[in-house]
Design a protein around this motif. Structure first.
Motif, PDB file in Angstrom:
ATOM      1  N   ASP A   1       7.932   4.830   5.481  1.00 48.36           N
ATOM      2  CA  ASP A   1       8.397   4.779   6.870  1.00 48.36           C
ATOM      3  C   ASP A   1       9.681   5.587   7.021  1.00 48.36           C
ATOM      4  OD1 ASP A   1      10.261   3.191   5.647  1.00 48.36           O
ATOM      5  OD2 ASP A   1       9.641   1.323   6.619  1.00 48.36           O
ATOM      6  N   GLY A   2      10.404   5.356   8.118  1.00 49.62           N
ATOM      7  CA  GLY A   2      11.627   6.113   8.370  1.00 49.62           C
ATOM      8  C   GLY A   2      11.382   7.564   8.686  1.00 49.62           C
ATOM      9  N   CYS A   3      10.228   7.871   9.264  1.00 48.48           N
ATOM     10  CA  CYS A   3       9.848   9.269   9.524  1.00 48.48           C
ATOM     11  C   CYS A   3      10.546   9.826  10.765  1.00 48.48           C
ATOM     12  CB  CYS A   3       8.343   9.382   9.704  1.00 48.48           C
ATOM     13  SG  CYS A   3       7.389   8.995   8.222  1.00 48.48           S
ATOM     14  N   ASP A   4      10.957  11.069  10.677  1.00 50.24           N
ATOM     15  CA  ASP A   4      11.481  11.767  11.858  1.00 50.24           C
ATOM     16  C   ASP A   4      10.353  12.127  12.806  1.00 50.24           C
ATOM     17  OD1 ASP A   4      14.334  12.219  10.829  1.00 50.24           O
ATOM     18  OD2 ASP A   4      13.119  13.105   9.235  1.00 50.24           O
ATOM     19  N   LEU A   5       9.192  12.392  12.246  1.00 51.06           N
ATOM     20  CA  LEU A   5       8.024  12.794  13.024  1.00 51.06           C
ATOM     21  C   LEU A   5       6.774  12.191  12.402  1.00 51.06           C
ATOM     22  CD1 LEU A   5       6.459  14.713  15.041  1.00 51.06           C
ATOM     23  CD2 LEU A   5       6.562  16.442  13.217  1.00 51.06           C
ATOM     24  N   VAL A   6       5.908  11.660  13.246  1.00 57.05           N
ATOM     25  CA  VAL A   6       4.589  11.224  12.803  1.00 57.05           C
ATOM     26  C   VAL A   6       3.561  11.930  13.675  1.00 57.05           C
ATOM     27  CG1 VAL A   6       2.973   9.311  12.483  1.00 57.05           C
ATOM     28  CG2 VAL A   6       5.412   8.966  12.037  1.00 57.05           C
ATOM     29  N   VAL A   7       2.633  12.613  13.051  1.00 57.02           N
ATOM     30  CA  VAL A   7       1.537  13.260  13.766  1.00 57.02           C
ATOM     31  C   VAL A   7       0.315  12.362  13.620  1.00 57.02           C
ATOM     32  CG1 VAL A   7       0.081  15.301  13.967  1.00 57.02           C
ATOM     33  CG2 VAL A   7       2.490  15.540  13.310  1.00 57.02           C
ATOM     34  N   HIS A   8      -0.227  11.897  14.747  1.00 56.76           N
ATOM     35  CA  HIS A   8      -1.372  10.989  14.688  1.00 56.76           C
ATOM     36  C   HIS A   8      -2.653  11.724  15.059  1.00 56.76           C
ATOM     37  CE1 HIS A   8      -4.155   7.819  16.315  1.00 56.76           C
ATOM     38  NE2 HIS A   8      -4.021   7.536  15.032  1.00 56.76           N
ATOM     39  N   ALA A   9      -3.661  11.604  14.174  1.00 54.91           N
ATOM     40  CA  ALA A   9      -4.929  12.308  14.403  1.00 54.91           C
ATOM     41  C   ALA A   9      -6.119  11.497  13.927  1.00 54.91           C
ATOM     42  CB  ALA A   9      -4.901  13.661  13.695  1.00 54.91           C
ATOM     43  N   SER A  10      -5.997  10.172  13.897  1.00 56.94           N
ATOM     44  CA  SER A  10      -7.108   9.348  13.405  1.00 56.94           C
ATOM     45  C   SER A  10      -8.067   8.915  14.509  1.00 56.94           C
ATOM     46  CB  SER A  10      -6.570   8.095  12.700  1.00 56.94           C
ATOM     47  OG  SER A  10      -6.192   7.100  13.634  1.00 56.94           O
ATOM     48  N   ALA A  11      -7.676   9.107  15.765  1.00 56.75           N
ATOM     49  CA  ALA A  11      -8.482   8.676  16.925  1.00 56.75           C
ATOM     50  C   ALA A  11      -8.802   7.192  16.862  1.00 56.75           C
ATOM     51  CB  ALA A  11      -9.770   9.495  17.031  1.00 56.75           C
ATOM     52  N   SER A  12      -7.875   6.404  16.310  1.00 56.16           N
ATOM     53  CA  SER A  12      -8.081   4.956  16.227  1.00 56.16           C
ATOM     54  C   SER A  12      -6.852   4.226  16.742  1.00 56.16           C
ATOM     55  CB  SER A  12      -8.372   4.526  14.784  1.00 56.16           C
ATOM     56  OG  SER A  12      -7.203   4.621  13.993  1.00 56.16           O
ATOM     57  N   GLU A  13      -7.097   3.055  17.323  1.00 52.79           N
ATOM     58  CA  GLU A  13      -6.000   2.228  17.816  1.00 52.79           C
ATOM     59  C   GLU A  13      -5.091   1.796  16.666  1.00 52.79           C
ATOM     60  OE1 GLU A  13      -5.997  -2.241  19.510  1.00 52.79           O
ATOM     61  OE2 GLU A  13      -6.999  -0.777  20.831  1.00 52.79           O
ATOM     62  N   ALA A  14      -5.695   1.414  15.532  1.00 55.35           N
ATOM     63  CA  ALA A  14      -4.914   0.973  14.382  1.00 55.35           C
ATOM     64  C   ALA A  14      -4.038   2.104  13.842  1.00 55.35           C
ATOM     65  CB  ALA A  14      -5.842   0.464  13.277  1.00 55.35           C
ATOM     66  N   GLY A  15      -4.573   3.317  13.836  1.00 57.57           N
ATOM     67  CA  GLY A  15      -3.806   4.456  13.341  1.00 57.57           C
ATOM     68  C   GLY A  15      -2.607   4.761  14.211  1.00 57.57           C
ATOM     69  N   LEU A  16      -2.775   4.673  15.524  1.00 59.79           N
ATOM     70  CA  LEU A  16      -1.666   4.950  16.426  1.00 59.79           C
ATOM     71  C   LEU A  16      -0.606   3.853  16.329  1.00 59.79           C
ATOM     72  CD1 LEU A  16      -0.326   6.673  18.521  1.00 59.79           C
ATOM     73  CD2 LEU A  16      -1.820   5.691  20.275  1.00 59.79           C
ATOM     74  N   ALA A  17      -1.056   2.601  16.207  1.00 62.78           N
ATOM     75  CA  ALA A  17      -0.110   1.496  16.046  1.00 62.78           C
ATOM     76  C   ALA A  17       0.699   1.669  14.751  1.00 62.78           C
ATOM     77  CB  ALA A  17      -0.844   0.160  16.043  1.00 62.78           C
ATOM     78  N   ARG A  18       0.036   2.050  13.668  1.00 60.92           N
ATOM     79  CA  ARG A  18       0.736   2.270  12.399  1.00 60.92           C
ATOM     80  C   ARG A  18       1.703   3.442  12.509  1.00 60.92           C
ATOM     81  NH1 ARG A  18       3.566   0.409   8.643  1.00 60.92           N
ATOM     82  NH2 ARG A  18       3.177   1.088   6.491  1.00 60.92           N
ATOM     83  N   SER A  19       1.345   4.461  13.270  1.00 63.07           N
ATOM     84  CA  SER A  19       2.229   5.605  13.471  1.00 63.07           C
ATOM     85  C   SER A  19       3.545   5.181  14.114  1.00 63.07           C
ATOM     86  CB  SER A  19       1.536   6.660  14.343  1.00 63.07           C
ATOM     87  OG  SER A  19       0.377   7.164  13.722  1.00 63.07           O
ATOM     88  N   LEU A  20       3.465   4.280  15.093  1.00 63.91           N
ATOM     89  CA  LEU A  20       4.678   3.785  15.745  1.00 63.91           C
ATOM     90  C   LEU A  20       5.539   2.986  14.777  1.00 63.91           C
ATOM     91  CD1 LEU A  20       3.150   2.717  19.169  1.00 63.91           C
ATOM     92  CD2 LEU A  20       4.758   4.593  18.790  1.00 63.91           C
TER      93      LEU A  20
END
Length: 327
Positions: free
Chosen positions: A201-220
């Motif tokens: 964690d602690g990312c300056d940038l996260v690029v989300h490309a999983s097309a899933s709700e769980a993936g976007l939640a984890r990105s946040l």
């Protein structure tokens, strides 16, 4: 003059077929292209195949040389590589990329094709549209030297973004996916891999490309305070719920969409669509991108192959379609 051709059509959601077609011309300023390979853009074309394009997006989702309308019958696709058989002398005999559906021969304006560099094999050039999307995403994201970055979703787009980020100096890049088999792809691209629960964690940038709700939640969850989550996924007619009541406001997080249909505002005044695509093809000189080709079929097999891809029975990354005696 009319040239015989064969084309893949979606007759109705879930049912594809090969139809006889014709390529008429070319007229002055046109080229006749004999297709060597095309690529299946797995996420978007699966959505189209299943009939999942929302009515409100029927116009926005049209491919450049699409015929028919959603949900079908429709001829759809945009990753085609072939050889110019007729046309201007500067293009005659050249291998070119075109945003054209799956079809064995076609006629388009010469301005619609982009020559493939000699050091990029035609079989790899089908990835040009995918790498172009990644280029546009990084123009939007504007990563900085030394950034800590996660790419969530190791599909075609996510892997392409991660592969380009790996070239940035002093950047920590981690490719995150729930499919452990994608670790081998990450290794081939020279990138660290992690399952979602193990991601840094602690990312300056996260690029989300999983097309899933769980993936976007984890990105946040992975992005640091005042960091950015760049959303590349397209959900079609699906609704997505997000935990915006947790650290989203206190952390002043940014959730931003990126879409390849428009050249990034960061470069739009100085780069054209043609410039962006030509850059993507230049980047494909790197043989590491071959790791993104996970399967191949003959053109005649595309109806059954597309059904298997859309149903999730044929997993993988880019599925390449071979025409005739392509090398």
């Amino acid at each position: 003059m009319t040239h015989a051709a064969r084309a893949f059509w979606l007759r109705s959601p879930g049912l594809g077929e090969i139809r006889d077609s014709e390529a008429t011309g070319p007229a002055d300023g046109d080229v006749l292209v004999r297709t060597l390979y095309s690529g299946v853009s797995r996420g978007t074309e699966s959505l189209v195949f299943r009939g999942g394009v929302p009515e409100s997006q029927h116009t926005a989702m049209r491919a450049p040389f699409q015929e028919g309308d959603f949900p079908g019958p429709v001829k759809y696709g945009y990753l085609s590589v072939g050889v110019v058989e007729e046309g201007p002398a500067r293009l005659l005999g050249r291998t070119v990329f075109c945003l054209y559906p799956h079809q064995s021969r076609y006629v388009v304006p010469a301005s619609a094709v982009t020559p493939v560099p000699e050091n990029v094999p035609a079989s790899r050039a089908v990835l040009a549209g995918t790498v172009e999307t990644a280029v546009n995403a990084l123009w939007d994201a504007a990563p900085l030297i030394g950034d800590r970055i996660a790419v969530v979703g190791a599909g075609m787009i996510g892997c392409s973004v991660a592969a380009l980020l790996a070239r940035y100096p002093a950047v920590r890049v981690q490719l995150v996916d729930s499919d452990l088999s994608r670790a081998a792809v990450a290794e081939a691209l020279g990138i660290d891999f992690a399952l979602p629960g193990d991601a840094l964690d602690g990312c300056d940038l996260v690029v989300h490309a999983s097309a899933s709700e769980a993936g976007l939640a984890r990105s946040l969850e992975l992005v640091a305070s005042e960091g950015t989550v760049l959303e590349l996924s397209w959900y079609g007619d699906r609704r997505v719920s997000l935990p915006l009541g947790e650290a989203f406001h206190s952390g002043r997080l940014v959730l931003r969409a990126s879409q390849v249909g428009t050249v990034s505002p960061a470069r739009a005044s100085r780069r054209t669509y043609a410039d962006r695509l030509a850059l993507a093809l230049e980047l494909l000189a790197d043989p590491a991108f071959d790791a993104l080709i996970s399967g191949e079929c003959a053109f005649e097999e595309l109806p059954s192959t597309m059904a298997a891809i859309a149903a999730g029975e044929l997993p993988g990354l880019c599925h390449r379609v071979r025409y005739g005696d392509a090398p």
